[in-house]
Design a protein around this motif. Structure first.
Motif, short mmCIF file in Angstrom:
data_model
loop_
_atom_site.label_atom_id
_atom_site.label_comp_id
_atom_site.label_asym_id
_atom_site.label_seq_id
_atom_site.Cartn_x
_atom_site.Cartn_y
_atom_site.Cartn_z
N THR A 54 0.82 -1.20 0.00
CA THR A 54 0.00 0.00 0.00
C THR A 54 0.86 1.25 0.00
OG1 THR A 54 -1.76 1.17 1.17
CG2 THR A 54 -0.13 0.04 2.49
N ALA A 55 0.27 2.32 -0.50
CA ALA A 55 0.97 3.59 -0.50
C ALA A 55 0.80 4.30 0.84
CB ALA A 55 0.46 4.47 -1.63
N PHE A 56 -0.33 4.01 1.48
CA PHE A 56 -0.64 4.71 2.73
C PHE A 56 -0.84 3.73 3.88
CE2 PHE A 56 -3.04 6.46 -0.87
CZ PHE A 56 -2.18 7.51 -1.15
N GLU A 57 -0.59 4.23 5.06
CA GLU A 57 -0.83 3.40 6.23
C GLU A 57 -2.16 3.80 6.84
OE1 GLU A 57 2.67 4.25 8.41
OE2 GLU A 57 3.60 2.41 7.74
N ASN A 58 -3.20 3.48 6.12
CA ASN A 58 -4.53 3.86 6.57
C ASN A 58 -5.03 2.85 7.60
OD1 ASN A 58 -7.52 3.48 6.38
ND2 ASN A 58 -7.26 5.44 5.33
N ASP A 59 -5.50 3.36 8.73
CA ASP A 59 -5.89 2.49 9.83
C ASP A 59 -6.88 1.40 9.44
OD1 ASP A 59 -4.52 4.60 11.18
OD2 ASP A 59 -5.45 3.87 13.02
N GLU A 60 -7.96 1.82 8.80
CA GLU A 60 -9.00 0.83 8.47
C GLU A 60 -8.49 -0.18 7.44
OE1 GLU A 60 -11.35 4.48 8.46
OE2 GLU A 60 -9.70 4.01 9.79
N HIS A 61 -7.68 0.32 6.51
CA HIS A 61 -7.14 -0.58 5.50
C HIS A 61 -6.34 -1.69 6.16
CE1 HIS A 61 -7.34 1.87 1.53
NE2 HIS A 61 -8.49 1.38 1.90
N VAL A 62 -5.48 -1.30 7.09
CA VAL A 62 -4.66 -2.29 7.78
C VAL A 62 -5.55 -3.31 8.45
CG1 VAL A 62 -3.02 -2.65 9.63
CG2 VAL A 62 -2.79 -0.65 8.18
N PHE A 63 -6.49 -2.81 9.22
CA PHE A 63 -7.37 -3.70 9.98
C PHE A 63 -8.16 -4.61 9.06
CE2 PHE A 63 -11.29 -4.51 12.41
CZ PHE A 63 -10.71 -5.15 13.50
N GLU A 64 -8.76 -4.01 8.04
CA GLU A 64 -9.58 -4.79 7.11
C GLU A 64 -8.76 -5.85 6.39
OE1 GLU A 64 -11.79 -2.40 4.42
OE2 GLU A 64 -12.66 -1.18 6.03
N ALA A 65 -7.58 -5.43 5.95
CA ALA A 65 -6.75 -6.36 5.19
C ALA A 65 -6.38 -7.57 6.05
CB ALA A 65 -5.48 -5.66 4.71
N ILE A 66 -6.09 -7.31 7.31
CA ILE A 66 -5.69 -8.40 8.19
C ILE A 66 -6.86 -9.32 8.49
CG2 ILE A 66 -5.03 -8.84 10.58
CD1 ILE A 66 -3.14 -6.31 10.10
N CYS A 67 -8.02 -8.71 8.76
CA CYS A 67 -9.21 -9.51 9.01
C CYS A 67 -9.57 -10.32 7.76
CB CYS A 67 -10.38 -8.64 9.43
SG CYS A 67 -10.23 -8.01 11.12
N ALA A 68 -9.26 -9.75 6.60
CA ALA A 68 -9.58 -10.44 5.35
C ALA A 68 -8.65 -11.63 5.12
CB ALA A 68 -9.49 -9.47 4.18
N GLY A 69 -7.53 -11.65 5.85
CA GLY A 69 -6.64 -12.80 5.74
C GLY A 69 -5.26 -12.54 5.17
N ALA A 70 -4.89 -11.27 5.09
CA ALA A 70 -3.56 -10.96 4.57
C ALA A 70 -2.48 -11.46 5.53
CB ALA A 70 -3.40 -9.46 4.36
N SER A 71 -1.35 -11.86 4.95
CA SER A 71 -0.27 -12.40 5.78
C SER A 71 0.87 -11.42 5.99
CB SER A 71 0.29 -13.66 5.14
OG SER A 71 -0.69 -14.67 5.13
N GLY A 72 0.86 -10.35 5.24
CA GLY A 72 1.91 -9.36 5.40
C GLY A 72 1.38 -8.03 4.95
N TYR A 73 2.05 -6.98 5.35
CA TYR A 73 1.54 -5.66 5.03
C TYR A 73 2.70 -4.70 4.95
CZ TYR A 73 -2.15 -2.13 4.95
OH TYR A 73 -3.02 -1.14 4.58
#
Lengths: 218, 218
Positions: free
Chosen positions: A83-102
């Motif tokens: 990602t280009a930005f460290e957006n709070d919701e993006h981080v949270f959503e991505a992780i809940c969605a199952g991402a393994s790295g960020y």
DNA sequence: TTTAATTTCCCCGAATTCGGGGATTTACTA
DNA sequence: TAGTAAATCCCCGAATTCGGGGAAATTAAA
């Protein structure tokens, strides 16, 4: 045996440079590169990747939805978000969605390769800032009594500064703020400079976004 | 200005080698080293550290309790945990207690220094394996929310327009957006005009405020 | 009482945004 | 096939914001 990587990123320039970086590094192999995730499942079946690199900000279906689809159909494949930005919701959503790295797009090439290996081996590389946000999600449900401490963290804005910032959030220009607060245009500018300094921002938009998200003004 | 580090570790050998490593590196300074946390508060007040390195496995009061005490009395000081094992409960407890980083004792000296800087700067360095565990804590409580229905009011913005708006909310200028989206400055302007028209606004600040408040972008 | 913070005001030049035009290509659809 | 929407690109001039200076009066704190 090289690690097969498939990339989804709408930024062609970045896509190309990642392609060259990864495919040109020993132990890595590009399985496929795609500018969108319209044919996500087919693309994955075709390219058979070990690791997927996925941009979050993509036109059409975004990366968050992408991860969900990947994890639903290919739960074994590890997905690393870029990602280009460290957006709070993006981080949270991505992780809940199952991402393994960020990781951030600004991550250095050598570090990106490291991260791919880590993800492949079952780790979860994250930029330190992202990691802090993640910890925050776990830590927040604990505290409730120290609200006073949080509210006190209003970036030490003075009353006047908060007033000006509030006007800004309501869409007023410098001139309009001056009128509203009965001060001159130059005084508004002085306050704005102080506000930027205290919020660590450099533009009206950043100031507005921060003011709303951090609930500095309401 | 060197980063002041205070270490709590019952392993004298490790304590000494960390002392030499950190105090001997430019930009770092050992503020104090202690083999236990019996006098935690006094030790911290005396040494005035920026960052605390704390071993988890310590006789008497363990590191987890230590973090809790530190964060209660010195909420500003960031604590990085060091552990020999990646024990699930330890990781979880330490994070809930307020730890800002979690690394293994097997971490390389150079990486330890990096981690100290990251913690000092507000990041949360973690070993990839620890990070994966942390993500696991967040991924398990899968919640099915019905937020998507409310957010349907997206003012008929096209995907590209939403993308541009999203960049705007993240504080990017037209030029930066152009770069990010691989389009020209003039195209960004075209999209902006359309966005203003659809949102019924006339400035960046209004657009950002509306985008956030109406949850048009995430 | 001296220092520090707040609030107020001003200037300049550079960078950026805004409004109001126009134009092309692609793609979907009636 | 004509029409519409989306996405792309261009120009001009006016308005606005930004960065980095400086300065003075009032107020709060040490």
């Amino acid at each position: 045996m090289a690690i097969r990587v498939t990339i989804f990123d709408d930024n062609k320039k970045l896509l190309d440079s990642l392609d060259i970086l990864i495919d040109g590094s020993p132990g890595f192999q590009i399985a496929g590169t795609f500018p969108n995730i319209s044919n996500l499942i087919a693309d994955i079946e075709k390219s058979q990747p070990d690791v997927i690199l996925m941009d979050i900000e993509m036109p059409g279906i975004n990366g968050i939805e992408g991860v969900k689809i990947v994890k639903k159909h290919f739960p074994k494949i590890n997905v690393m978000m870029q990602t280009a930005f460290e957006n709070d919701e993006h981080v949270f959503e991505a992780i809940c969605a199952g991402a393994s790295g960020y990781i951030l797009k600004s991550t250095s090439p050598s570090r990106i390769l490291e991260c791919i290996v880590e993800v492949y081996q079952g780790g979860s590389p994250m930029s330190p800032t992202v990691a802090r946000k993640v910890l925050g999600f776990l830590q927040t449900p604990k505290k409730e009594s120290n609200q006073s401490d949080e509210n006190k963290d209003d970036y030490n804005l003075t009353n006047r500064e908060k007033e000006v910032l509030s006007c800004l959030v309501n869409g007023l220009s410098y001139k309009m703020i001056a009128d509203q607060c009965n001060i001159t245009y130059e005084t508004v500018r002085s306050h704005m400079k102080k506000i930027y300094e205290k919020l660590h921002v450099a533009s009206m938009t950043e100031a507005v976004a921060k003011a709303i998200n951090k609930k500095i003004v309401m």
